[in-house]
Motif scaffolding. Structure first.
Motif, PDB file in Angstrom:
ATOM      1  N   VAL A 345       0.834  -1.202   0.000  1.00  0.00           N
ATOM      2  CA  VAL A 345       0.000   0.000   0.000  1.00  0.00           C
ATOM      3  C   VAL A 345       0.870   1.254   0.000  1.00  0.00           C
ATOM      4  O   VAL A 345       0.828   2.057  -0.916  1.00  0.00           O
ATOM      5  CB  VAL A 345      -0.969   0.019   1.201  1.00  0.00           C
ATOM      6  N   THR A 346       1.693   1.450   1.032  1.00  0.00           N
ATOM      7  CA  THR A 346       2.561   2.625   1.087  1.00  0.00           C
ATOM      8  C   THR A 346       3.622   2.446   2.158  1.00  0.00           C
ATOM      9  O   THR A 346       3.549   1.536   2.991  1.00  0.00           O
ATOM     10  CB  THR A 346       1.745   3.909   1.360  1.00  0.00           C
ATOM     11  N   THR A 347       4.609   3.350   2.156  1.00  0.00           N
ATOM     12  CA  THR A 347       5.663   3.395   3.176  1.00  0.00           C
ATOM     13  C   THR A 347       5.806   4.833   3.647  1.00  0.00           C
ATOM     14  O   THR A 347       5.774   5.769   2.848  1.00  0.00           O
ATOM     15  CB  THR A 347       7.002   2.892   2.616  1.00  0.00           C
ATOM     16  N   LEU A 348       5.981   5.016   4.964  1.00  0.00           N
ATOM     17  CA  LEU A 348       6.071   6.342   5.582  1.00  0.00           C
ATOM     18  C   LEU A 348       7.278   6.378   6.503  1.00  0.00           C
ATOM     19  O   LEU A 348       7.580   5.390   7.182  1.00  0.00           O
ATOM     20  CB  LEU A 348       4.805   6.651   6.390  1.00  0.00           C
ATOM     21  N   ASN A 349       7.958   7.518   6.530  1.00  0.00           N
ATOM     22  CA  ASN A 349       9.103   7.723   7.430  1.00  0.00           C
ATOM     23  C   ASN A 349       8.785   8.840   8.403  1.00  0.00           C
ATOM     24  O   ASN A 349       8.164   9.841   8.028  1.00  0.00           O
ATOM     25  CB  ASN A 349      10.345   8.090   6.613  1.00  0.00           C
ATOM     26  N   CYS A 350       9.226   8.703   9.661  1.00  0.00           N
ATOM     27  CA  CYS A 350       8.938   9.736  10.656  1.00  0.00           C
ATOM     28  C   CYS A 350      10.013   9.729  11.740  1.00  0.00           C
ATOM     29  O   CYS A 350      10.910   8.885  11.765  1.00  0.00           O
ATOM     30  CB  CYS A 350       7.550   9.547  11.266  1.00  0.00           C
ATOM     31  N   HIS A 351       9.901  10.676  12.680  1.00  0.00           N
ATOM     32  CA  HIS A 351      10.879  10.842  13.748  1.00  0.00           C
ATOM     33  C   HIS A 351      10.491  10.136  15.042  1.00  0.00           C
ATOM     34  O   HIS A 351      11.216  10.256  16.033  1.00  0.00           O
ATOM     35  CB  HIS A 351      11.073  12.334  14.046  1.00  0.00           C
ATOM     36  N   LYS A 352       9.388   9.467  15.079  1.00  0.00           N
ATOM     37  CA  LYS A 352       8.911   8.880  16.338  1.00  0.00           C
ATOM     38  C   LYS A 352       9.951   7.937  16.935  1.00  0.00           C
ATOM     39  O   LYS A 352      10.538   7.118  16.246  1.00  0.00           O
ATOM     40  CB  LYS A 352       7.600   8.130  16.115  1.00  0.00           C
ATOM     41  N   GLY A 353      10.150   8.102  18.257  1.00  0.00           N
ATOM     42  CA  GLY A 353      11.155   7.295  18.933  1.00  0.00           C
ATOM     43  C   GLY A 353      12.537   7.636  18.433  1.00  0.00           C
ATOM     44  O   GLY A 353      12.936   8.799  18.365  1.00  0.00           O
ATOM     45  N   SER A 354      13.279   6.630  18.062  1.00  0.00           N
ATOM     46  CA  SER A 354      14.605   6.844  17.477  1.00  0.00           C
ATOM     47  C   SER A 354      14.542   6.931  15.960  1.00  0.00           C
ATOM     48  O   SER A 354      15.554   6.797  15.277  1.00  0.00           O
ATOM     49  CB  SER A 354      15.541   5.694  17.894  1.00  0.00           C
ATOM     50  N   ALA A 397      -8.053   5.098   0.251  1.00  0.00           N
ATOM     51  CA  ALA A 397      -7.129   6.186   0.595  1.00  0.00           C
ATOM     52  C   ALA A 397      -6.236   6.548  -0.580  1.00  0.00           C
ATOM     53  O   ALA A 397      -5.805   5.681  -1.356  1.00  0.00           O
ATOM     54  CB  ALA A 397      -6.290   5.796   1.800  1.00  0.00           C
ATOM     55  N   GLU A 398      -5.937   7.858  -0.703  1.00  0.00           N
ATOM     56  CA  GLU A 398      -5.078   8.355  -1.778  1.00  0.00           C
ATOM     57  C   GLU A 398      -3.731   8.865  -1.265  1.00  0.00           C
ATOM     58  O   GLU A 398      -2.698   8.647  -1.891  1.00  0.00           O
ATOM     59  CB  GLU A 398      -5.796   9.491  -2.513  1.00  0.00           C
ATOM     60  N   PHE A 399      -3.735   9.570  -0.142  1.00  0.00           N
ATOM     61  CA  PHE A 399      -2.510  10.166   0.386  1.00  0.00           C
ATOM     62  C   PHE A 399      -2.355   9.795   1.857  1.00  0.00           C
ATOM     63  O   PHE A 399      -3.344   9.662   2.585  1.00  0.00           O
ATOM     64  CB  PHE A 399      -2.532  11.691   0.225  1.00  0.00           C
ATOM     65  N   PHE A 400      -1.087   9.647   2.289  1.00  0.00           N
ATOM     66  CA  PHE A 400      -0.792   9.182   3.635  1.00  0.00           C
ATOM     67  C   PHE A 400       0.255  10.071   4.303  1.00  0.00           C
ATOM     68  O   PHE A 400       1.052  10.733   3.629  1.00  0.00           O
ATOM     69  CB  PHE A 400      -0.260   7.739   3.605  1.00  0.00           C
ATOM     70  N   GLY A 401       0.275  10.035   5.624  1.00  0.00           N
ATOM     71  CA  GLY A 401       1.304  10.708   6.409  1.00  0.00           C
ATOM     72  C   GLY A 401       1.386  10.075   7.782  1.00  0.00           C
ATOM     73  O   GLY A 401       0.548   9.250   8.153  1.00  0.00           O
ATOM     74  N   ALA A 402       2.410  10.464   8.545  1.00  0.00           N
ATOM     75  CA  ALA A 402       2.599   9.894   9.877  1.00  0.00           C
ATOM     76  C   ALA A 402       3.019  10.979  10.851  1.00  0.00           C
ATOM     77  O   ALA A 402       3.756  11.902  10.494  1.00  0.00           O
ATOM     78  CB  ALA A 402       3.657   8.785   9.840  1.00  0.00           C
ATOM     79  N   SER A 403       2.564  10.849  12.082  1.00  0.00           N
ATOM     80  CA  SER A 403       2.962  11.778  13.137  1.00  0.00           C
ATOM     81  C   SER A 403       4.410  11.517  13.532  1.00  0.00           C
ATOM     82  O   SER A 403       4.863  10.367  13.587  1.00  0.00           O
ATOM     83  CB  SER A 403       2.049  11.618  14.352  1.00  0.00           C
ATOM     84  N   ASN A 404       5.143  12.596  13.836  1.00  0.00           N
ATOM     85  CA  ASN A 404       6.524  12.466  14.310  1.00  0.00           C
ATOM     86  C   ASN A 404       6.598  12.125  15.786  1.00  0.00           C
ATOM     87  O   ASN A 404       7.659  11.716  16.269  1.00  0.00           O
ATOM     88  CB  ASN A 404       7.283  13.778  14.070  1.00  0.00           C
ATOM     89  N   MET A 405       5.515  12.315  16.527  1.00  0.00           N
ATOM     90  CA  MET A 405       5.540  12.134  17.981  1.00  0.00           C
ATOM     91  C   MET A 405       4.588  11.041  18.468  1.00  0.00           C
ATOM     92  O   MET A 405       4.854  10.392  19.477  1.00  0.00           O
ATOM     93  CB  MET A 405       5.170  13.454  18.675  1.00  0.00           C
TER      94      MET A 405
END
Length: 507
Positions: A345-354, A397-405
Motif C-alpha cells: 500500500v505505502t511506506t512512511l518515514n517519521c521521527h517517532k522514537g529513534s 485512501a489516496e494520500f498518507f502521512g505519519a505523526s513524528n511524535m
C-alpha cells in the motif's frame, strides 16, 4: 712666518663661512603625499543582509583627500566577489563614487570592494564591505502541480524576504519540449559541490534539474545526463528521491531503484537499477515509496518487492549489497517476518522514537502496519506489526502521512482527512474540506523536526488549475483521548497551481 700662519687661518675660516652660506641647488624634489580617506558605516565588520531582485544596494561614501581635491583626478570601481565555492564569481557593480545598484546577483556571501584610483599618481585605495545576499528563491516551499494545460507548473511560496511572497509559474518562459504532467519535486540537502544540489522537477515525460540559485534549468538539464550510460537511461520519470546523511541518494526512476554514493564525487551519477538480487538481473517491481532513516541516518534503504511479497534492502558499505537488493533474515520470536506475501500500500518515514518507518500492506480487506527502525549502529530493527482494525475506507485512501511524535497515521479519502491511532486502534474523521479536492499530503520530517506538523494541499475545482490550489499547515496536538489537529495561523497559501508535490528549499 707668523703672519703667513694668520693669513692661512683667516682663509680657512672664510671657507667655512662660505660653505655655511651656500644654498644647495641640487636636483631634489619633495611632494606631499595625497592621502585618501574613505568613510561609511558599511565599511568594517558590519555584514549587510539583503535580497536579490528585491533590494537596492546604496552606498554614498565620504571621501577626503589631503592634496588633490579635483574630482576629475579620480576613477572609481565597485566590485563584488562571491565567497561560495560552488557559485563564486566577480561582478562589477558600478564605476561612480556613489553606488546605487538594484541587486541581481546569485544568493551567497560577497566581499564588495570600493576602489579609488588617483590618476595623477596611479595609486589605488581600496575599502570593503561584507554582503550576505539571499533571493526570493533562497527559502520557502517549492510547489509542483498542474497548470491550465495539464502540464507541470512550478510555483513557490517564498519566505526569503520580510513577507511571504507567492512566485507564480517560475518556468513559464523556459522552452522545454518534453514537459509533461507533474510527478515530484526533490530538493537535496546542501553539499559543497554545486552539481549535488540541483533541484529535480519530475514529469511523466522526463525529469529536469534546476539551478539552486536561479531555479532555471542547467545546461544538460535532462536527468538522462546523470546516467553513466545515457543510452540506457530510459524516459527518466522520477517519482521519489531521498538523500541519506548527505552521502547517499536513492531514487525511483521509471519504476526502478537507483542508489548511488555521493562521497568524494562532484556530481551525482546513476548506474544500473538496483531492484534485483545478486547474480540475478531480472528486475522485480517495488513499492512507490522508499523507507529510510530520518533520525539515526542509517545507510540502508528499505523497499517492498511486490513480485515476491517481501521486504528487501539496499545499502552501501563494506560487506553490504552494492548495486543490488538483498533479503533480510528472520529469527524465531520476531514480531513479524520480512516475507508476509501481502499487497503493498505505502511506506512512511517519521521521527517517532529513534526514528521509525512504517509500511502498510493489504491482505484482502485486512490491512497491516509494519513498523521498523533503520539504525546507523544496529542495522534494520523490527519493532511491531499491527492489524489495522476499525479503519474507515482505508481501501480508498489516496494520500498518507505519519505523526513524528504519536502513534498516528493520517490518510485522505476524497475531501476527507482521517487519523488512525494504531496503538489504540482508533480511527477518527478529522476534517472534511467541503468544496475542495485533496491533491497532496506532506508530513514535515525535514524542516520543523522538533515539533509535529503536516501540510495538506487542496484544489477548488471551480477555479483554473493554475490558480485554484492552496496549501494549509496543521499542528498535531498531543491529546490522551482524541486525535487532534490545529490549523496554524498565517500558514494558508492560496492562488497556487493544482498541487502535486511540495519540497522545502533553505538556500
Amino acid at each position: 712666518m707668523r703672519m703667513m700662519y694668520k693669513i692661512f687661518l683667516i682663509g680657512l675660516l672664510g671657507i667655512f663661512l662660505f660653505e655655511s652660506c651656500y644654498d644647495d641647488k641640487g636636483n631634489y624634489s619633495y611632494h606631499a603625499i595625497n592621502e585618501i580617506t574613505v568613510k561609511h558605516d558599511f565599511f568594517g565588520d558590519t555584514v549587510l543582509r539583503m535580497y536579490s531582485f528585491v533590494d537596492t544596494l546604496r552606498v554614498f561614501p565620504e571621501i577626503s583627500t589631503t592634496v588633490n581635491n579635483d574630482p576629475d583626478n579620480y576613477e572609481y570601481e565597485w566590485v563584488a566577489v562571491g565567497g561560495d565555492p560552488t557559485i563564486g564569481g566577480q561582478y562589477t557593480l558600478g564605476k561612480e563614487k556613489d553606488l546605487v545598484y538594484p541587486i541581481t546577483l546569485p544568493s551567497q556571501r560577497y566581499s564588495v570592494y570600493f576602489k579609488i584610483q588617483d590618476k595623477s599618481t596611479g595609486l589605488t585605495t581600496i575599502s570593503s564591505l561584507s554582503l550576505q545576499l539571499s533571493t526570493l528563491f533562497s527559502q520557502g516551499w517549492l510547489v509542483l502541480g498542474e497548470g491550465d494545460d495539464g502540464r507541470a507548473q512550478l510555483d513557490m511560496v517564498s519566505t526569503g524576504g520580510e513577507d511571504t511572497t507567492l512566485l507564480k509559474n517560475i518556468l513559464q518562459e523556459v522552452d522545454i519540449q518534453e514537459w509533461g504532467k507533474p510527478t515530484c519535486v526533490f530538493v537535496p540537502p546542501y553539499r559543497p559541490a554545486a552539481a549535488l544540489n540541483y533541484i529535480h522537477v519530475g514529469t511523466d515525460k522526463g525529469t529536469y534539474r534546476l539551478s539552486t540559485s536561479t531555479l532555471l534549468p542547467i545546461e544538460g538539464a535532462h536527468l538522462k545526463w546523470s546516467f553513466y550510460d545515457v543510452s540506457a537511461a530510459g524516459e527518466c520519470v522520477m517519482t521519489e528521491a531521498v538523500q541519506i546523511m548527505g552521502y547517499y541518494r536513492a531514487a525511483l526512476v521509471d519504476g526502478n531503484l537507483y542508489y548511488t554514493e555521493l562521497g568524494g564525487q562532484q556530481t551525482c551519477f546513476f548506474g544500473s537499477p538496483s531492484n534485483h538480487y545478486k547474480g540475478d538481473y531480472d528486475l522485480f517491481p517495488v513499492g512507490d515509496k522508499i523507507g529510510y532513516s530520518v533520525k539515526e541516518r542509517g545507510y540502508a534503504t528499505v523497499l517492498y518487492n511486490k513480485r515476491d511479497g517481501r521486504f528487501v534492502y539496499q545499502q552501501s558499505g563494506y560487506g553490504t549489497p552494492i548495486g543490488y537488493c538483498a533479503d533480510m533474515p528472520d529469527r524465531v520470536g520476531d514480531p513479524f517476518f520480512w516475507k508476509p506475501g501481502y499487497e503493498y500500500v505505502t511506506t512512511l518515514n517519521c521521527h517517532k522514537g529513534s526514528g521509525s518507518t512504517y509500511t502498510i500492506l493489504k491482505d484482502g480487506s485486512d490491512f497491516y502496519l509494519y513498523s521498523y527502525r533503520i539504525s546507523y549502529s544496529f542495522g534494520i530493527i523490527k519493532q511491531l506489526m499491527v492489524k489495522m482494525d476499525n479503519v474507515i475506507d482505508l481501501d480508498k485512501a489516496e494520500f498518507f502521512g505519519a505523526s513524528n511524535m504519536l502513534s498516528v497515521i493520517y490518510y485522505t479519502v476524497g475531501n476527507k482527512l482521517y487519523g488512525y491511532d494504531f496503538a489504540r486502534k482508533k480511527c477518527e474523521l478529522l476534517k472534511t474540506f467541503d468544496g475542495y479536492e485533496i491533491t497532496s499530503f506532506l508530513s514535515d520530517i525535514l524542516v520543523q523536526t522538533s515539533r509535529d506538523y503536516f501540510y495538506i494541499a487542496l484544489y477548488d475545482p471551480s477555479k483554473p488549475a493554475s490558480t485554484g490550489g492552496e496549501i494549509r499547515k496543521y499542528e498535531i496536538v498531543d491529546d490522551v483521548d482524541d486525535i487532534v489537529i490545529k490549523e496554524e495561523k498565517g500558514s494558508k497559501w492560496e492562488g497556487l497551481c493544482k498541487v502535486k508535490s511540495i519540497a522545502y528549499k533553505s538556500r
